[in-house]
Design an enzyme around this catalytic site. Structure first.
Site, PDB file in Angstrom:
ATOM      1  N   ASP A  73      23.964  -2.918  19.534  1.00 19.37           N
ATOM      2  CA  ASP A  73      22.977  -2.097  18.828  1.00 19.37           C
ATOM      3  C   ASP A  73      22.780  -0.809  19.624  1.00 19.37           C
ATOM      4  O   ASP A  73      22.352  -0.847  20.783  1.00 19.37           O
ATOM      5  CB  ASP A  73      21.660  -2.880  18.729  1.00 19.37           C
ATOM      6  CG  ASP A  73      20.602  -2.131  17.945  1.00 19.37           C
ATOM      7  OD1 ASP A  73      20.777  -0.919  17.668  1.00 19.37           O
ATOM      8  OD2 ASP A  73      19.585  -2.768  17.607  1.00 19.37           O
ATOM      9  N   ALA A 117      13.441  15.820  13.208  1.00 20.52           N
ATOM     10  CA  ALA A 117      13.022  16.094  14.590  1.00 20.52           C
ATOM     11  C   ALA A 117      13.862  15.302  15.581  1.00 20.52           C
ATOM     12  O   ALA A 117      14.182  15.787  16.670  1.00 20.52           O
ATOM     13  CB  ALA A 117      11.544  15.758  14.763  1.00 20.52           C
ATOM     14  N   LYS A 129      16.985  14.486  15.192  1.00 17.51           N
ATOM     15  CA  LYS A 129      18.293  15.155  15.289  1.00 17.51           C
ATOM     16  C   LYS A 129      18.148  16.507  16.010  1.00 17.51           C
ATOM     17  O   LYS A 129      19.062  16.920  16.720  1.00 17.51           O
ATOM     18  CB  LYS A 129      18.901  15.345  13.895  1.00 17.51           C
ATOM     19  CG  LYS A 129      19.321  14.026  13.221  1.00 17.51           C
ATOM     20  CD  LYS A 129      20.388  13.286  14.000  1.00 17.51           C
ATOM     21  CE  LYS A 129      21.023  12.166  13.180  1.00 17.51           C
ATOM     22  NZ  LYS A 129      22.029  11.398  13.957  1.00 17.51           N
ATOM     23  N   TYR A 165      13.167  12.114  10.967  1.00 13.12           N
ATOM     24  CA  TYR A 165      14.639  12.131  11.066  1.00 13.12           C
ATOM     25  C   TYR A 165      15.093  13.500  11.584  1.00 13.12           C
ATOM     26  O   TYR A 165      15.887  13.593  12.525  1.00 13.12           O
ATOM     27  CB  TYR A 165      15.247  11.839   9.689  1.00 13.12           C
ATOM     28  CG  TYR A 165      16.760  11.959   9.657  1.00 13.12           C
ATOM     29  CD1 TYR A 165      17.567  11.030  10.303  1.00 13.12           C
ATOM     30  CD2 TYR A 165      17.381  13.001   8.970  1.00 13.12           C
ATOM     31  CE1 TYR A 165      18.956  11.134  10.274  1.00 13.12           C
ATOM     32  CE2 TYR A 165      18.765  13.113   8.929  1.00 13.12           C
ATOM     33  CZ  TYR A 165      19.548  12.172   9.584  1.00 13.12           C
ATOM     34  OH  TYR A 165      20.917  12.292   9.557  1.00 13.12           O
ATOM     35  N   ASN A 225      27.501   8.385  17.440  1.00 13.54           N
ATOM     36  CA  ASN A 225      27.522   8.542  15.987  1.00 13.54           C
ATOM     37  C   ASN A 225      26.459   7.702  15.276  1.00 13.54           C
ATOM     38  O   ASN A 225      25.909   8.146  14.263  1.00 13.54           O
ATOM     39  CB  ASN A 225      28.918   8.161  15.468  1.00 13.54           C
ATOM     40  CG  ASN A 225      28.951   7.999  13.969  1.00 13.54           C
ATOM     41  OD1 ASN A 225      28.855   8.970  13.224  1.00 13.54           O
ATOM     42  ND2 ASN A 225      29.048   6.748  13.504  1.00 13.54           N
TER      43      ASN A 225
HETATM   44  N1  LIG Z   1      25.943  10.307   5.613  1.00 16.14           N
HETATM   45  C1  LIG Z   1      25.256  11.426   5.644  1.00 16.14           C
HETATM   46  O1  LIG Z   1      24.929  12.017   4.601  1.00 16.14           O
HETATM   47  C2  LIG Z   1      24.917  12.047   6.970  1.00 16.14           C
HETATM   48  C3  LIG Z   1      24.463  13.363   6.979  1.00 16.14           C
HETATM   49  C4  LIG Z   1      24.128  13.953   8.171  1.00 16.14           C
HETATM   50  C5  LIG Z   1      24.257  13.258   9.351  1.00 16.14           C
HETATM   51  N2  LIG Z   1      24.692  11.974   9.331  1.00 16.14           N
HETATM   52  C6  LIG Z   1      24.773  11.279  10.607  1.00 16.14           C
HETATM   53  O2  LIG Z   1      26.089  10.793  10.792  1.00 16.14           O
HETATM   54  C7  LIG Z   1      26.041   9.592  11.574  1.00 16.14           C
HETATM   55  C8  LIG Z   1      26.854   8.525  10.876  1.00 16.14           C
HETATM   56  O3  LIG Z   1      26.319   8.348   9.593  1.00 16.14           O
HETATM   57  P1  LIG Z   1      27.092   7.592   8.429  1.00 16.14           P
HETATM   58  O4  LIG Z   1      26.515   8.120   7.181  1.00 16.14           O
HETATM   59  O5  LIG Z   1      28.550   7.595   8.660  1.00 16.14           O
HETATM   60  O6  LIG Z   1      26.518   6.129   8.699  1.00 16.14           O
HETATM   61  P2  LIG Z   1      26.593   4.768   7.880  1.00 16.14           P
HETATM   62  O7  LIG Z   1      27.774   4.792   6.969  1.00 16.14           O
HETATM   63  O8  LIG Z   1      25.255   4.512   7.330  1.00 16.14           O
HETATM   64  O9  LIG Z   1      26.798   3.755   9.099  1.00 16.14           O
HETATM   65  C9  LIG Z   1      27.914   3.777   9.938  1.00 16.14           C
HETATM   66  C10 LIG Z   1      27.906   2.588  10.829  1.00 16.14           C
HETATM   67  O10 LIG Z   1      26.851   2.680  11.800  1.00 16.14           O
HETATM   68  C11 LIG Z   1      26.481   1.375  12.170  1.00 16.14           C
HETATM   69  N3  LIG Z   1      25.141   1.399  12.744  1.00 16.14           N
HETATM   70  C12 LIG Z   1      23.979   1.733  12.142  1.00 16.14           C
HETATM   71  N4  LIG Z   1      22.958   1.595  12.992  1.00 16.14           N
HETATM   72  C13 LIG Z   1      23.487   1.152  14.164  1.00 16.14           C
HETATM   73  C14 LIG Z   1      22.963   0.801  15.418  1.00 16.14           C
HETATM   74  N5  LIG Z   1      21.653   0.838  15.659  1.00 16.14           N
HETATM   75  N6  LIG Z   1      23.802   0.397  16.386  1.00 16.14           N
HETATM   76  C15 LIG Z   1      25.141   0.328  16.158  1.00 16.14           C
HETATM   77  N7  LIG Z   1      25.702   0.643  14.992  1.00 16.14           N
HETATM   78  C16 LIG Z   1      24.883   1.050  14.001  1.00 16.14           C
HETATM   79  C17 LIG Z   1      26.562   0.586  10.867  1.00 16.14           C
HETATM   80  O11 LIG Z   1      26.918  -0.770  11.119  1.00 16.14           O
HETATM   81  P3  LIG Z   1      25.815  -1.917  11.360  1.00 16.14           P
HETATM   82  O12 LIG Z   1      24.748  -1.739  10.332  1.00 16.14           O
HETATM   83  O13 LIG Z   1      26.599  -3.178  11.244  1.00 16.14           O
HETATM   84  O14 LIG Z   1      25.298  -1.719  12.762  1.00 16.14           O
HETATM   85  C18 LIG Z   1      27.679   1.272  10.098  1.00 16.14           C
HETATM   86  O15 LIG Z   1      28.884   0.549  10.165  1.00 16.14           O
HETATM   87  C19 LIG Z   1      24.561   9.261  11.754  1.00 16.14           C
HETATM   88  O16 LIG Z   1      24.133   9.686  13.026  1.00 16.14           O
HETATM   89  C20 LIG Z   1      23.862  10.077  10.677  1.00 16.14           C
HETATM   90  O17 LIG Z   1      22.552  10.443  11.035  1.00 16.14           O
HETATM   91  C21 LIG Z   1      25.026  11.350   8.178  1.00 16.14           C
END
Ligand SMILES: NC(=O)c1ccc[n+]([C@@H]2O[C@H](COP(=O)([O-])OP(=O)(O)OC[C@H]3O[C@@H](n4cnc5c(N)ncnc54)[C@H](OP(=O)(O)O)[C@@H]3O)[C@@H](O)[C@H]2O)c1
Length: 250
Positions: free
Chosen positions: A59, A152, A154, A150, A86
């Site tokens: 985690d 803040a 980031k 969220y 990430n």
């Molecule tokens: N998607 C968007 O629109 C977007 C936009 C801007 C920024 N971001 C940023 O990009 C990053 C990745 O986002 P994403 O959209 O690719 O994420 P996602 O698809 O929601 O999740 C990616 C992976 O992260 C794992 N995860 C979540 N919380 C975790 C934790 N506490 N410890 C370890 N693993 C964890 C999840 O697996 P488990 O649940 O099994 O742990 C999942 O496999 C994040 O930092 C997010 O804030 C995303």
């Protein structure tokens, strides 16, 4: 094209979305990649599918898991060349609904976790003159209603990126961030816990606001993570690269 032969990359939250796309791209360029996540199934599926990728169930919000994750990477691979922070969490959280648990959960995974992982990784990154890539959001530097905590968190990650870059430059460790715009992943359903109806509403609004006319896909964002981690970015540190279809500029 960059070569990551013999390089070892640690990506938190690599079982899906942007982290998984980055893991695939690093592995295709020769890296050994360790991905983390809390649910083993997705991690195992990825590791079984792609040679060069293995995983640790951890985690990213847990202090104990941060040290143990880095120790496992070093025990398995003997070095660490890049840490990609990430994994992230968020919520649509109007100020009227905020409470200590919800605020703490967001900061635990977006601010405290990346800090502790970076601390644990630091001696190994100094040894390889490696890199940290933090994953932020357009909303880390653009205001939005009901996203204050969220956003803040980031913003904190972006500013830590700049401070760490200065602090670690003399050791040859570069620190940069990719600020992603709205990207097609599980983030809205899993991380923000929105209903299908709410997700559709948000997506429709975002499509209308993004100058390039569509939400991103993980493969739009991943190459910038790879680029910042590698030798092509050898003279680049303390930067936040926004990859968001022009949303930030609008
Ligand atoms: N998607 C968007 O629109 C977007 C936009 C801007 C920024 N971001 C940023 O990009 C990053 C990745 O986002 P994403 O959209 O690719 O994420 P996602 O698809 O929601 O999740 C990616 C992976 O992260 C794992 N995860 C979540 N919380 C975790 C934790 N506490 N410890 C370890 N693993 C964890 C999840 O697996 P488990 O649940 O099994 O742990 C999942 O496999 C994040 O930092 C997010 O804030 C995303």
């Amino acid at each position: 094209m960059q070569n990551f032969n013999d390089k070892v990359i640690l990506i938190t939250g690599g079982g899906a979305g942007i982290g998984r796309a980055a893991a695939r791209q690093f592995a295709a360029l020769g890296a050994r990649v360790v991905v983390t996540g809390r649910r083993e199934e997705a991690l195992k599926a990825l590791a079984d599918q792609i040679p060069g990728i293995d995983y640790v169930v951890a985690d990213a919000a847990s202090a104990d898991d941060a040290a143990a994750t880095v120790q496992t990477v070093i025990a398995r691979h003997g070095r660490l060349d890049a840490l990609v922070n990430n994994a992230g969490g968020g919520a649509i959280l109007p100020l009227a609904d905020a409470n200590v648990e919800r605020i703490r959960d967001i900061f635990a995974v977006n601010v405290i976790g990346p800090s502790l992982l970076a601390t644990a990784a630091l001696p190994h990154l100094k040894a390889t003159r490696g890199a940290i890539v933090n994953i932020s959001s357009t909303f880390g530097h653009k205001a939005a209603p009901a996203l204050s905590h969220y956003a803040a968190s980031k913003a904190a990650l972006e500013h830590m990126t700049r401070c760490w870059a200065l602090e670690l430059a003399a050791d040859g460790v570069r620190v940069n961030a990719v600020a992603a715009g709205p990207t097609e992943t599980e983030f809205l359903t899993e991380r923000m816990q929105l209903s299908a109806e709410q997700v559709e509403h948000v997506k429709q609004q975002e499509r209308g606001r993004i100058p390039l006319g569509r939400r991103g896909v993980p493969e739009d964002v991943a190459p910038w993570i790879v680029a910042l981690a590698g030798a092509d970015a050898a003279w680049l540190t303390g930067q936040v690269i926004t990859v968001d279809g022009g949303l930030n500029a609008s």
